[in-house]
Design an enzyme around this catalytic site. Structure first.
Site, mmCIF file in Angstrom:
data_model
loop_
_atom_site.group_PDB
_atom_site.id
_atom_site.type_symbol
_atom_site.label_atom_id
_atom_site.label_comp_id
_atom_site.label_asym_id
_atom_site.label_seq_id
_atom_site.Cartn_x
_atom_site.Cartn_y
_atom_site.Cartn_z
ATOM 1 N N HIS A 1 0.655 -1.273 0.588
ATOM 2 C CA HIS A 1 0.158 0.167 0.055
ATOM 3 C C HIS A 1 0.981 1.474 -0.075
ATOM 4 C CE1 HIS A 1 -3.490 -2.118 1.668
ATOM 5 N NE2 HIS A 1 -3.633 -2.920 0.294
ATOM 6 N N GLU B 1 -6.281 -8.403 3.964
ATOM 7 C CA GLU B 1 -5.389 -9.458 5.104
ATOM 8 C C GLU B 1 -7.282 -10.306 5.538
ATOM 9 O OE1 GLU B 1 -3.933 -9.645 9.025
ATOM 10 O OE2 GLU B 1 -3.031 -8.433 8.381
#
Length: 325
Positions: free
Chosen positions: A42, A128
């Site tokens: 990210h 996740e």
């Protein structure tokens, strides 16, 4: 002006570092062509660097249509369905799931298979969490607000079931503790007289306790929690708090999509109100680094677990060159 670069508590965590190294290795092996399901990290600047080397970022629909191609699974991990697709589409998969995340996925799967209602402290759409939820047949209850301020998050709870609380690895430790305490109160208030004590005192478990349940040595408690927050990540909190306090101004470098980046930025901001968020050196405004029209005495440069050290160094050098006179 003295520019202080934090080299101990900033930059890639081990999981992300491993993924980036694998990506570079596989790009060389496959002559500069490698697919990655979702952003490899990210951080838009690092993603762009790797895409210039040949990395191709794809979404789930593109992944499902892909055949006979090399694909990287990023550190966040994936649900079982991703691997099923890889097998049926004959994809050459390189799995770089972070070891900490992989261990968490195994725990979630084992507890779900033992009949536990799984509660995940995390963000519903974080990759996740999507991967962890997949280990539970997408039946986990995901709670982002530890103060239970969002009723829709707790509405699906079944207070009669065996229940296990786990966490996304990058969430904050105080928030996890708060959520556990609030769940204890909530379950205790909803339990019958015979269940109130167990419901109000959830037990911490270890991997050995899971093994004991599976082998029949002893059962797990009805209400339990397993702190699955990555300590390499959480240990940065106090260190960055102190680092921020030691500088007149702090430039925090991270990608806008980074969950960990938002957490760490807020920690720095709480420690030093003159903390500013930047994706790269182009975002930095001169007035951030001035006091009464003069450069401040010290500027600290730090970042998230998804921020590459080369980018932090670039930002630090940029500040030095702009204020060297």
């Amino acid at each position: 002006m003295k520019v202080n670069l934090d080299r101990t508590s900033s930059g890639f965590c081990i999981g992300v570092q491993g993924t980036i190294h694998l990506a570079e290795e596989k790009l060389r092996e496959h002559d500069g062509k490698l697919y990655c399901l979702g952003d490899i990290v990210h951080n838009e600047v690092e993603v762009k660097r790797l895409e210039e080397l040949g990395l191709i970022t794809i979404d789930l629909n593109e992944y499902s249509a892909l055949t006979n191609a090399p694909v990287l699974i990023r550190a966040h991990g994936e649900p079982p369905s991703t691997y099923t697709t890889a097998k049926s589409n004959q994809l050459d998969v390189t799995d770089s799931t972070c070891p900490v995340v992989a261990k968490l996925q195994r725990s979630a799967r084992m507890l779900h298979n033992r009949g536990y209602q799984i509660i995940i402290y995390g963000k519903k759409n974080h990759p996740e969490v999507i991967g962890i939820n997949g280990q539970c047949d997408n039946q986990a209850i995901i709670i982002k607000h530890p103060d239970l301020s969002a009723p829709e998050e707790t509405a699906p709870l079944d207070f009669t079931r065996r229940t296990a609380l786990i966490s996304q690895t990058t969430m904050d430790v105080p928030g996890f503790a708060m959520l556990k305490e609030n769940l204890e109160r909530l379950f205790s208030a909803s339990a019958g007289p015979g269940e109130r004590h167990a419901a109000s005192h959830w037990q911490d478990i270890r991997d050995i306790d899971l093994t004991a349940e599976i082998t029949g040595v002893r059962p797990l408690p009805k209400f339990l929690y397993k702190d699955t927050i990555c300590r390499q990540v959480s240990s940065r909190n106090s260190k960055l708090h102190d680092f921020a306090a030691q500088n007149d101004v702090v430039i925090f470098v991270a990608g806008k999509k980074s969950s960990n980046g938002q957490v760490l930025f807020n920690i720095c901001k709480a420690s030093n109100p003159r903390t500013y968020f930047a994706e790269d050196e182009k975002d930095i405004q001169d007035e951030w680094l001035l006091e009464n029209r003069q450069p401040v005495q010290s500027a600290g440069v730090c970042g998230a677990t998804s921020t590459p050290m080369w980018l932090l160094e670039k930002v630090a050098r940029s500040i030095e060159s702009r204020f060297s006179s």
